[in-house]
Design an enzyme around this catalytic site. Structure first.
Site, PDB file in Angstrom:
ATOM      1  N   HIS A 108      -6.207 -14.157  10.966  1.00 21.81           N
ATOM      2  CA  HIS A 108      -5.354 -12.977  10.800  1.00 21.81           C
ATOM      3  C   HIS A 108      -6.084 -11.670  11.140  1.00 21.81           C
ATOM      4  O   HIS A 108      -5.556 -10.592  10.886  1.00 21.81           O
ATOM      5  CB  HIS A 108      -4.803 -12.919   9.374  1.00 21.81           C
ATOM      6  CG  HIS A 108      -4.011 -14.133   8.997  1.00 21.81           C
ATOM      7  ND1 HIS A 108      -2.844 -14.488   9.646  1.00 21.81           N
ATOM      8  CD2 HIS A 108      -4.216 -15.093   8.064  1.00 21.81           C
ATOM      9  CE1 HIS A 108      -2.370 -15.610   9.128  1.00 21.81           C
ATOM     10  NE2 HIS A 108      -3.198 -16.003   8.161  1.00 21.81           N
ATOM     11  N   PRO A 153       0.826  -1.217   0.000  1.00 23.90           N
ATOM     12  CA  PRO A 153       0.000   0.000   0.000  1.00 23.90           C
ATOM     13  C   PRO A 153       0.857   1.263   0.000  1.00 23.90           C
ATOM     14  O   PRO A 153       1.807   1.360   0.761  1.00 23.90           O
ATOM     15  CB  PRO A 153      -0.801  -0.106   1.296  1.00 23.90           C
ATOM     16  CG  PRO A 153      -0.663  -1.497   1.769  1.00 23.90           C
ATOM     17  CD  PRO A 153       0.588  -2.061   1.155  1.00 23.90           C
ATOM     18  N   GLU A 154       0.561   2.176  -0.894  1.00 23.68           N
ATOM     19  CA  GLU A 154       1.241   3.475  -0.915  1.00 23.68           C
ATOM     20  C   GLU A 154       0.246   4.548  -0.477  1.00 23.68           C
ATOM     21  O   GLU A 154      -0.876   4.248  -0.084  1.00 23.68           O
ATOM     22  CB  GLU A 154       1.787   3.763  -2.314  1.00 23.68           C
ATOM     23  CG  GLU A 154       2.932   2.815  -2.686  1.00 23.68           C
ATOM     24  CD  GLU A 154       3.753   3.326  -3.872  1.00 23.68           C
ATOM     25  OE1 GLU A 154       3.703   4.539  -4.159  1.00 23.68           O
ATOM     26  OE2 GLU A 154       4.445   2.517  -4.495  1.00 23.68           O
ATOM     27  N   ARG A 200       0.819 -11.005   7.031  1.00 21.89           N
ATOM     28  CA  ARG A 200       2.289 -10.993   7.128  1.00 21.89           C
ATOM     29  C   ARG A 200       2.778 -10.262   8.374  1.00 21.89           C
ATOM     30  O   ARG A 200       3.963 -10.322   8.708  1.00 21.89           O
ATOM     31  CB  ARG A 200       2.887 -10.370   5.862  1.00 21.89           C
ATOM     32  CG  ARG A 200       2.597 -11.242   4.645  1.00 21.89           C
ATOM     33  CD  ARG A 200       3.177 -10.662   3.385  1.00 21.89           C
ATOM     34  NE  ARG A 200       4.645 -10.708   3.385  1.00 21.89           N
ATOM     35  CZ  ARG A 200       5.377 -10.336   2.353  1.00 21.89           C
ATOM     36  NH1 ARG A 200       4.802  -9.875   1.268  1.00 21.89           N
ATOM     37  NH2 ARG A 200       6.688 -10.396   2.405  1.00 21.89           N
TER      38      ARG A 200
END
Ligand SMILES: [Zn+2]
Length: 308
Positions: free
Chosen positions: A125, A8-9, A144
Site C-alpha cells: 500500500h 484525519p481532521e 483504502r
C-alpha cells in the site's frame, strides 16, 4: 461507518505537515516512485517526472490538504482521505559500500526520524515514495485509497475545483466573533451542521465540532441563527483552542514516535465528549452523562446537562 473509525481532521493533517516540513521544505525531490495510476482520482500524467528534480519552495496547508509549492510553478496537493499515512525516514549515506546504515533516529528540525530500513517503502500500500536531498524518504501509504495527489498550477490554486468553494481557515485571523455572527445569521440548521459546512469554515470535521461545542457549552441541536453574541464568542474561541490543543498534542506524539505518522488514534485521550457515550461529563461542575445522537447521518456526542 462507526465512530471508532477516525478520519484525519485538520489537526492530524497539520501534524503530518509539521512532520514533513524538515524533509521537504527547501529541499529537492531527488526521486519519485509512483506505483499505480490512481488513488481516489487518477494521478497527473507523467507524475513522477514532474516531481523529480523539483525544489519544494513552501509546504503549507489549506483545510485538510497539504500543499507543496514546487519551483516548477506547480503545487503538489496531498489529501490523506480516510486511511492515508505519510511516513518520513532519514536516509543516511553509508560510509562504504558494505557499511550498514546507521540505526539510530536522526534529528531533522524539531523531529527525530528513524533511519530507513531496506524495506521502507516496499509495502503493497506504499503507493508513492519520494526521496529528497536531506536525504529523506517520504512514503505515502493508503490501504483504502481514498487519498489524493494532484498537481495544480500554483498561480491559480484558489480557483481550482478542489479549493474554490472552501470557507475560511479556522486558525486564521478571519475567524472572529463578528465574522461568525454574520456567517450564522438567519441559519435554520442545527449549529453542528452549520459548523461542518466546508463552505463556511474549511477543515472542521465531526470530532472537533463536537469538542468545540462542548467547550463552548452549546447544544449541537441549537439552531445556528439562534445563538447569542456571547455564545458565538465562546464558540469562536473554543474552535481555535481545541484545534490548537490537538495540534500541540500531535507534535509531542510525533516526537515520541520518532516518525511522521498520520495516525489520529493518539489524540483520542484528549477528547472530552467524542466517543464517550454513557460516560460522566468531564466538566468539573456538571453531573451529566455524555449522550450520542445522530445528526445528518453522523454521530454527535454531547452533554445534555451543560450544553444548552
Ligand atoms: Zn456536562
Amino acid at each position: 461507518m462507526g465512530y471508532q473509525s477516525v478520519m484525519p481532521e485538520l489537526p492530524e493533517v497539520e501534524t503530518v505537515r509539521l512532520g514533513l516540513l524538515p524533509a521537504l521544505e527547501g529541499h529537492i525531490i531527488t526521486k519519485a516512485i509512483v506505483r499505480r495510476g490512481d488513488l481516489r482520482i487518477a494521478f497527473p500524467p507523467r507524475f513522477a517526472e514532474r516531481l523529480t528534480g523539483r525544489r519544494v519552495e513552501r509546504l503549507t496547508r489549506r483545510a485538510k490538504y497539504i500543499l507543496a509549492a514546487l519551483d516548477s510553478g506547480e503545487t503538489l496537493v496531498i489529501h490523506l482521505g480516510m486511511s492515508g499515512r505519510m511516513s518520513v525516514f532519514s536516509l543516511v549515506a553509508p560510509a562504504g559500500a558494505d557499511a550498514p546504515p546507521q540505526a539510530k533516529p536522526r534529528k531533522l528540525g524539531n523531529y527525530f526520524y528513524d533511519v530507513a530500513p531496506a524495506s521502507a517503502g516496499e509495502d503493497k500500500h506504499d503507493h508513492v515514495v519520494l526521496e529528497t536531498d536531506v536525504p529523506a524518504r517520504i512514503i505515502f501509504n493508503d490501504h483504502r485509497r481514498f487519498g489524493l495527489m494532484a498537481l495544480v498550477p500554483t498561480a491559480s490554486l484558489d480557483q481550482d475545483k478542489l479549493f474554490k468553494a472552501l470557507g475560511i481557515e479556522p486558525l486564521s485571523g478571519k475567524l472572529t466573533t463578528a465574522w461568525l455572527i454574520r456567517a450564522l445569521d438567519g441559519k435554520k440548521t442545527p449549529i453542528k451542521s452549520a459548523l461542518l459546512d466546508q463552505r463556511v469554515i474549511a477543515g472542521l470535521g465531526n470530532i472537533y465540532v463536537c469538542e468545540a461545542l462542548f467547550r463552548a457549552g452549546i447544544s449541537p441541536k441549537r439552531l445556528a441563527g439562534s445563538l447569542k453574541t456571547q455564545q458565538v464568542a465562546l464558540l469562536a474561541r473554543a474552535i481555535k483552542k481545541v484545534l490548537a490543543d490537538a495540534i500541540a498534542a500531535g507534535g509531542s506524539t510525533l516526537r515520541d514516535h520518532a516518525q511522521a505518522t498520520g495516525d489520529p488514534g493518539n489524540f483520542q485521550h484528549h477528547f472530552l465528549v467524542y466517543g464517550r457515550e454513557g460516560k460522566p461529563c468531564k466538566s468539573k461542575t456538571c453531573h451529566g452523562t455524555v449522550k450520542r445522537i445522530t445528526q445528518a447521518g453522523r454521530s454527535t456526542f454531547y452533554c445534555p446537562a451543560c450544553q444548552k
